[in-house]
Design a protein around this motif. Structure first.
Motif, PDB file in Angstrom:
ATOM      1  N   ILE A  58       0.864  -1.183   0.000  1.00  0.00           N
ATOM      2  CA  ILE A  58       0.000   0.000   0.000  1.00  0.00           C
ATOM      3  C   ILE A  58       0.900   1.232   0.000  1.00  0.00           C
ATOM      4  O   ILE A  58       1.816   1.351   0.823  1.00  0.00           O
ATOM      5  N   GLY A  59       0.622   2.148  -0.912  1.00  0.00           N
ATOM      6  CA  GLY A  59       1.511   3.278  -1.122  1.00  0.00           C
ATOM      7  C   GLY A  59       1.218   4.491  -0.262  1.00  0.00           C
ATOM      8  O   GLY A  59       0.446   4.450   0.699  1.00  0.00           O
ATOM      9  N   THR A  60       1.829   5.588  -0.629  1.00  0.00           N
ATOM     10  CA  THR A  60       1.846   6.814   0.156  1.00  0.00           C
ATOM     11  C   THR A  60       0.918   7.875  -0.432  1.00  0.00           C
ATOM     12  O   THR A  60       0.393   7.732  -1.538  1.00  0.00           O
ATOM     13  N   LYS A  61       0.758   8.939   0.321  1.00  0.00           N
ATOM     14  CA  LYS A  61       0.163  10.176  -0.178  1.00  0.00           C
ATOM     15  C   LYS A  61       1.164  11.283   0.115  1.00  0.00           C
ATOM     16  O   LYS A  61       1.569  11.468   1.274  1.00  0.00           O
ATOM     17  N   LEU A  62       1.578  12.001  -0.916  1.00  0.00           N
ATOM     18  CA  LEU A  62       2.677  12.945  -0.807  1.00  0.00           C
ATOM     19  C   LEU A  62       2.272  14.322  -1.322  1.00  0.00           C
ATOM     20  O   LEU A  62       1.532  14.428  -2.304  1.00  0.00           O
ATOM     21  N   SER A  78      -2.015   2.244  -8.773  1.00  0.00           N
ATOM     22  CA  SER A  78      -3.062   3.173  -9.238  1.00  0.00           C
ATOM     23  C   SER A  78      -2.757   4.611  -8.832  1.00  0.00           C
ATOM     24  O   SER A  78      -3.566   5.275  -8.168  1.00  0.00           O
ATOM     25  N   PRO A  79      -1.602   5.150  -9.225  1.00  0.00           N
ATOM     26  CA  PRO A  79      -1.237   6.504  -8.793  1.00  0.00           C
ATOM     27  C   PRO A  79      -2.155   7.572  -9.388  1.00  0.00           C
ATOM     28  O   PRO A  79      -2.638   7.447 -10.508  1.00  0.00           O
ATOM     29  N   GLY A  83      -5.657  14.000  -8.075  1.00  0.00           N
ATOM     30  CA  GLY A  83      -6.915  13.311  -8.304  1.00  0.00           C
ATOM     31  C   GLY A  83      -7.093  12.717  -9.675  1.00  0.00           C
ATOM     32  O   GLY A  83      -8.070  12.005  -9.925  1.00  0.00           O
ATOM     33  N   GLN A  84      -6.139  12.956 -10.578  1.00  0.00           N
ATOM     34  CA  GLN A  84      -6.225  12.426 -11.935  1.00  0.00           C
ATOM     35  C   GLN A  84      -5.281  11.226 -12.089  1.00  0.00           C
ATOM     36  O   GLN A  84      -4.118  11.300 -11.680  1.00  0.00           O
ATOM     37  N   LEU A 100       0.390  13.708  -4.822  1.00  0.00           N
ATOM     38  CA  LEU A 100       0.558  12.408  -5.478  1.00  0.00           C
ATOM     39  C   LEU A 100       0.086  11.326  -4.515  1.00  0.00           C
ATOM     40  O   LEU A 100       0.566  11.242  -3.382  1.00  0.00           O
ATOM     41  N   THR A 101      -0.855  10.493  -4.984  1.00  0.00           N
ATOM     42  CA  THR A 101      -1.467   9.485  -4.113  1.00  0.00           C
ATOM     43  C   THR A 101      -1.335   8.098  -4.730  1.00  0.00           C
ATOM     44  O   THR A 101      -1.545   7.931  -5.930  1.00  0.00           O
ATOM     45  N   PHE A 102      -0.999   7.127  -3.894  1.00  0.00           N
ATOM     46  CA  PHE A 102      -0.917   5.733  -4.308  1.00  0.00           C
ATOM     47  C   PHE A 102      -1.915   4.915  -3.500  1.00  0.00           C
ATOM     48  O   PHE A 102      -2.183   5.197  -2.334  1.00  0.00           O
ATOM     49  N   SER A 103      -2.451   3.853  -4.112  1.00  0.00           N
ATOM     50  CA  SER A 103      -3.380   2.949  -3.436  1.00  0.00           C
ATOM     51  C   SER A 103      -2.699   1.597  -3.203  1.00  0.00           C
ATOM     52  O   SER A 103      -1.471   1.510  -3.232  1.00  0.00           O
ATOM     53  N   ALA A 104      -3.484   0.549  -3.007  1.00  0.00           N
ATOM     54  CA  ALA A 104      -2.944  -0.801  -2.854  1.00  0.00           C
ATOM     55  C   ALA A 104      -2.460  -1.322  -4.199  1.00  0.00           C
ATOM     56  O   ALA A 104      -3.005  -0.962  -5.255  1.00  0.00           O
TER      57      ALA A 104
END
Length: 282
Positions: A58-62, A78-79, A83-84, A100-104
């Motif tokens: 599971i990734g980060t939110k930066l 799924s970066p 929001g895009q 920049l947001t990452f999911s699982a």
């Protein structure tokens, strides 16, 4: 600078690791999937040795506090940028305040974020790689501010082309060499190793992966000998342990196989219940 809004499960700064201190008992560390790490740097025109952010499962939110350029490789988390949706293996311009947001991870395990010029964290024993006992922390935490170089994208946004291409995480084949104690195995044990499939157990991390099922074993332990990332040890109970980037430098279990470098990278993209098979190469 980059502010960590959400740190993910096991995210850390890594590079090629500490290769010159094994004689003092210092693990190599470094990116679990070195191939994907190098690919991210290559897309930006960075050096292979530049530090990247490694994320697992599971990734980060930066939040970026300065402009830069980025590339993402490895597992698909799924970066999104503001929001895009954005894609792996592409180059993106980043402006100050971008999120920049990452999911699982959808496939694979480890994802790599490279920034132009690399992460500018402290160098300790020749490396920026996080490792408990050497660096102040082993993973990033919420609220951390990570140092990077400011890089204006005006007039110099140029995609780099690399001979490196993303590799296929779906392969189950781990190419191996014979380990120092392989000759001590019985014919039945050798047959089990090369004619069986194994699954990643729930015990896997940056230090080692344990595989299932166990194989019959009555070999005694050995005198402590050197081990490397990719060394496959056989425990007294018949368990197979594949050492990974954060492994110790010596061990007392028979070293029956040794993964090739490309197979270490492949195994680093496997998670619980994924299947692998061993393939002997000369």
């Amino acid at each position: 600078m980059i502010k960590v809004l959400k740190a993910g499960i096991s995210s850390s700064i890594q590079d090629l690791g500490r290769t010159s201190f094994r004689e003092f008992g210092v693990p190599v560390a470094g990116s679990m999937d070195l191939y994907s790490s190098k690919l991210a740097n290559a897309l930006l025109g960075n050096a292979d040795s530049d530090a990247v952010l490694e994320m697992a499962l599971i990734g980060t939110k930066l939040q970026f506090l300065v402009p830069t350029q980025i590339a993402i490789t490895g597992a698909n988390m799924s970066p999104t940028l503001n929001g895009q949706a954005i894609a792996n293996n592409q180059l993106y311009a980043i402006e100050s305040e971008d999120i920049l947001t990452f999911s699982a991870s959808k496939n694979g395990l480890h994802t790599y974020l490279a920034v132009k010029g690399g992460f500018n964290t402290d160098v300790l024993l020749g490396s920026r790689s996080y490792y408990s006992g050497i660096t102040p922390q082993s993973v990033i935490k919420n609220g951390d501010v990570l140092k990077i170089y400011t890089f204006s994208t005006e007039g110099n946004f140029e995609k780099q082309y690399s001979k490196l291409k993303p590799f296929n995480f779906s392969s189950e084949v781990l190419n191996v060499f014979l380990g120092p104690e392989f000759s001590l195995l019985s014919t039945q044990q050798k047959d089990q190793l090369f004619n069986s499939s194994f699954k990643v157990s729930n015990l896997y991390n940056r230090m080692a992966y344990q595989l299932l099922p166990q194989i019959e074993n009555d070999l005694p332990s050995i005198l402590t000998g050197p081990v490397l990332p990719g060394t496959v040890q056989l425990t007294p109970s018949g368990g197979l342990i594949v050492l990974m980037r954060d492994c110790q430098t010596t061990g007392g279990y028979p070293r029956v196989l040794q993964l090739s470098e490309s197979s270490i990278n492949l195994l680093a993209q496997k998670k619980e219940n994924d299947t692998v098979v061993f393939n002997f190469i000369d």
